[in-house]
Enzyme design. Structure first.
Site, PDB file in Angstrom:
ATOM      1  N   LYS A  25      66.727  44.939   6.915  1.00 29.07           N
ATOM      2  CA  LYS A  25      66.239  44.798   8.296  1.00 29.07           C
ATOM      3  C   LYS A  25      66.007  43.326   8.649  1.00 29.07           C
ATOM      4  O   LYS A  25      66.416  42.871   9.721  1.00 29.07           O
ATOM      5  CB  LYS A  25      64.932  45.605   8.396  1.00 29.07           C
ATOM      6  CG  LYS A  25      64.258  45.613   9.725  1.00 29.07           C
ATOM      7  CD  LYS A  25      63.327  46.813   9.819  1.00 29.07           C
ATOM      8  CE  LYS A  25      61.880  46.531   9.487  1.00 29.07           C
ATOM      9  NZ  LYS A  25      61.202  45.700  10.485  1.00 29.07           N
ATOM     10  N   GLY A  96      58.026  43.899  15.863  1.00 27.79           N
ATOM     11  CA  GLY A  96      57.384  42.588  15.863  1.00 27.79           C
ATOM     12  C   GLY A  96      58.392  41.502  15.532  1.00 27.79           C
ATOM     13  O   GLY A  96      58.312  40.385  16.048  1.00 27.79           O
ATOM     14  N   ASP A 304      55.554  44.124   2.489  1.00 28.08           N
ATOM     15  CA  ASP A 304      56.079  45.400   2.993  1.00 28.08           C
ATOM     16  C   ASP A 304      56.120  46.493   1.912  1.00 28.08           C
ATOM     17  O   ASP A 304      56.351  47.663   2.223  1.00 28.08           O
ATOM     18  CB  ASP A 304      57.482  45.203   3.576  1.00 28.08           C
ATOM     19  CG  ASP A 304      57.431  44.373   4.862  1.00 28.08           C
ATOM     20  OD1 ASP A 304      56.355  44.290   5.480  1.00 28.08           O
ATOM     21  OD2 ASP A 304      58.476  43.816   5.231  1.00 28.08           O
ATOM     22  N   LYS A 331      49.600  45.098  10.914  1.00 27.59           N
ATOM     23  CA  LYS A 331      51.023  45.450  10.876  1.00 27.59           C
ATOM     24  C   LYS A 331      51.244  46.611  11.861  1.00 27.59           C
ATOM     25  O   LYS A 331      50.447  46.794  12.780  1.00 27.59           O
ATOM     26  CB  LYS A 331      51.433  45.807   9.439  1.00 27.59           C
ATOM     27  CG  LYS A 331      51.463  44.584   8.516  1.00 27.59           C
ATOM     28  CD  LYS A 331      52.664  43.714   8.821  1.00 27.59           C
ATOM     29  CE  LYS A 331      52.705  42.492   7.924  1.00 27.59           C
ATOM     30  NZ  LYS A 331      53.737  41.539   8.356  1.00 27.59           N
ATOM     31  N   ARG A 335      47.265  49.118   8.029  1.00 23.65           N
ATOM     32  CA  ARG A 335      47.799  49.786   6.835  1.00 23.65           C
ATOM     33  C   ARG A 335      46.737  50.003   5.760  1.00 23.65           C
ATOM     34  O   ARG A 335      46.834  50.949   4.981  1.00 23.65           O
ATOM     35  CB  ARG A 335      48.993  49.000   6.266  1.00 23.65           C
ATOM     36  CG  ARG A 335      50.210  49.155   7.137  1.00 23.65           C
ATOM     37  CD  ARG A 335      51.455  48.487   6.588  1.00 23.65           C
ATOM     38  NE  ARG A 335      52.602  48.896   7.388  1.00 23.65           N
ATOM     39  CZ  ARG A 335      53.756  48.252   7.448  1.00 23.65           C
ATOM     40  NH1 ARG A 335      53.943  47.152   6.737  1.00 23.65           N
ATOM     41  NH2 ARG A 335      54.739  48.704   8.202  1.00 23.65           N
ATOM     42  N   ARG A 377      56.340  52.721   7.366  1.00 20.64           N
ATOM     43  CA  ARG A 377      56.132  52.562   5.919  1.00 20.64           C
ATOM     44  C   ARG A 377      55.028  53.489   5.388  1.00 20.64           C
ATOM     45  O   ARG A 377      55.033  53.864   4.223  1.00 20.64           O
ATOM     46  CB  ARG A 377      55.859  51.098   5.553  1.00 20.64           C
ATOM     47  CG  ARG A 377      57.043  50.198   5.951  1.00 20.64           C
ATOM     48  CD  ARG A 377      57.145  48.933   5.157  1.00 20.64           C
ATOM     49  NE  ARG A 377      58.022  48.005   5.832  1.00 20.64           N
ATOM     50  CZ  ARG A 377      59.364  48.004   5.769  1.00 20.64           C
ATOM     51  NH1 ARG A 377      59.990  48.891   5.013  1.00 20.64           N
ATOM     52  NH2 ARG A 377      60.087  47.134   6.439  1.00 20.64           N
TER      53      ARG A 377
HETATM   54  C1  S3P Z   1      59.402  39.980   8.070  1.00 21.21           C
HETATM   55  C2  S3P Z   1      58.317  39.328   7.576  1.00 21.21           C
HETATM   56  C3  S3P Z   1      57.063  40.002   7.240  1.00 21.21           C
HETATM   57  C4  S3P Z   1      57.250  41.505   7.139  1.00 21.21           C
HETATM   58  C5  S3P Z   1      58.066  42.070   8.252  1.00 21.21           C
HETATM   59  C6  S3P Z   1      59.429  41.426   8.296  1.00 21.21           C
HETATM   60  C7  S3P Z   1      60.596  39.183   8.376  1.00 21.21           C
HETATM   61  O1  S3P Z   1      56.094  39.701   8.218  1.00 21.21           O
HETATM   62  O2  S3P Z   1      56.010  42.164   7.060  1.00 21.21           O
HETATM   63  O3  S3P Z   1      58.243  43.465   8.073  1.00 21.21           O
HETATM   64  O4  S3P Z   1      61.682  39.752   8.640  1.00 21.21           O
HETATM   65  O5  S3P Z   1      60.488  37.949   8.357  1.00 21.21           O
HETATM   66  P1  S3P Z   1      55.439  38.256   8.371  1.00 21.21           P
HETATM   67  O6  S3P Z   1      56.099  37.552   9.509  1.00 21.21           O
HETATM   68  O7  S3P Z   1      53.999  38.548   8.657  1.00 21.21           O
HETATM   69  O8  S3P Z   1      55.666  37.489   7.100  1.00 21.21           O
END
Ligand code: S3P
Length: 418
Positions: A25, A96, A304, A331, A335, A377
């Site tokens: 992803k 996000g 994650d 998140k 979580r 998740r």
């Molecule tokens: C991600 C970074 C992580 C992760 C998210 C995906 C990414 O978050 O939890 O699911 O693709 O860079 P953070 O930006 O808080 O590190």
């Protein structure tokens, strides 16, 4: 899945099988965004099938970018650095990653964009610029000519790091980002693959403003999705699961070290690298299952994977303690609270802390009604915990899994032996 989208998971006696999984992803989002502002046509194989990456593609279309999708093959016709203004808000859905990383590109556009998200995303912090009080979406970004900055990130976030580096492409001169602890480096690897001028030293990355050119790539299997099957395998002595083409980027593969330290057998063959991303075939064997402590840099590296590690913690010999994980409270759900509530519903004892959990080992869990809290998740983590529980577990709002892995429950069923 019934009409209210709950799923029943029955206990298993073992798990076994061979898998290939949808593309990662994090990499899918980044390749799609960079392909949009590159020159030329980017061809991506094994693009993530998750709804989050579809949100990224949908936003790009609204910004004038043409793309076609045939299953997991996505072809993106680069629009070049100047996208076209969108008349409607950009809907990031639950993602996000879309909102944060696209902001970096929109900051370099000479128009105003509004980014919106679903109810869960609209509660999350992290948005700067013109956001609601508390920094929550919707987010309005008026881009323009950017100046290079030297930014020391106060909080470790790979998405924010990528967003700043993406904005750095539109700035004159050298943009510098340093992070307090090392987070996943897919943004850096992707930018280098698309031809950006980058330099790394320790936790510092530098990027020069400039243009990108299209790539062809086959995206490795998502290790954060694989985590559920790796942990399911870990639950059963004598089990064996093989996952091919699995992402093994060192900033993402800490789960393998943790599982090995807990007594799980893991071997890796057919290592390959493409565009700076390592992949291989991973063979996992269940054996002993000792405990672990996850803290400091490990927490950031496993952010994650913590939900599924916590969900299997009661079955370990010595328990799992998770520290320094305050980020987990903001998140897709809180979580820490979701894990504590569901584990308790299944009969586990644990200690919930502001920044983590302490979950003793040697516990027996029973099937129960648990909730995904609308978080993919959490839904998948409790499907794994359910495999070793006594009796059936009903997971409500289990359709949340589509955010990162639409086929998850079918794949888990195909591995379970009863
Ligand atoms: C991600 C970074 C992580 C992760 C998210 C995906 C990414 O978050 O939890 O699911 O693709 O860079 P953070 O930006 O808080 O590190």
């Amino acid at each position: 899945m019934d009409s209210s989208s709950s799923v029943i998971v029955r206990p298993a006696r073992n798990v076994a099988g061979k898998l290939t999984l949808p593309g990662d992803k994090s990499i899918s989002h980044r390749y799609a965004m960079l392909a949009a502002i590159a020159d030329g046509t980017t061809r991506l194989e094994n693009f993530s099938t998750g709804a989050d990456c579809a949100s990224t593609l949908a936003c790009l279309r609204v910004l004038g970018v043409k793309w076609e999708r045939d299953g997991s093959r996505v072809t993106i016709h680069g629009f070049g650095p100047r996208l076209s203004a969108s008349v409607s808000p950009l809907d990031c859905g639950n993602s996000g990653s879309t909102m944060r990383m696209l902001s970096g590109i929109l900051a370099g556009q000479e128009f105003t964009s509004e980014l919106i998200g679903d109810e869960s995303l609209s509660r999350r912090p992290g948005a700067r610029l013109e956001a609601r009080e508390g920094g929550q979406p919707p987010l309005r970004i008026t881009g323009g000519r950017l100046k290079a900055i030297d930014y020391k990130m106060p909080v470790a976030s790979a998405q924010v790091k990528s967003a700043i580096l993406f904005a750095g492409l539109f700035a004159n001169g050298e943009t510098i980002v340093s992070e307090p602890v090392r987070t996943r480096d897919h943004g850096e690897q992707a930018l280098a693959a698309f031809g950006a001028e980058m330099k790394h030293r320790g936790n510092e990355v530098r990027i020069e403003g400039g243009k990108l050119r299209a790539i062809e790539a086959d995206i490795p299997s998502d290790i954060s999705s694989a985590a559920f099957f790796l942990c399911a395998t870990a639950l059963f002595p004598g089990s064996q699961v093989v996952i091919s083409g699995l992402l093994l980027n060192p900033t993402r593969a800490r789960l393998l070290d943790i599982l090995i330290s807990m007594g799980v057998g893991i071997s890796v063959t057919q290592l390959e690298e493409q565009h700076g991303e390592l992949r291989g075939t991973v063979q996992v064997h269940g054996g002993a299952l000792n405990g672990a402590t996850i803290a400091g840099a490990d927490t950031a590296a496993l952010i994650d994977e913590i939900p599924v590690l916590a969900a299997i913690a009661p079955y370990t010999a010595n328990g799992i303690e998770i520290r320094d994980a305050r980020e987990l409270r903001v998140k897709e759900s809180d979580r820490i609270a979701a894990l504590a509530a569901n584990l308790r519903a299944m009969g586990a004892h644990l200690e919930e802390r502001e920044d983590g959990l302490k979950i003793p080992g040697g516990q027996k869990l029973h099937g129960a009604e648990v909730d995904s809290f609308g978080d993919h998740r959490i839904a998948m983590a409790f499907a794994v915990a359910a495999l070793r529980a006594e009796g059936e577990t009903k997971i409500s709002r289990a359709d949340a899994a589509v955010i990162s892995y639409p086929g998850f429950f079918d794949t888990l069923e195909s591995l379970a032996q009863r």
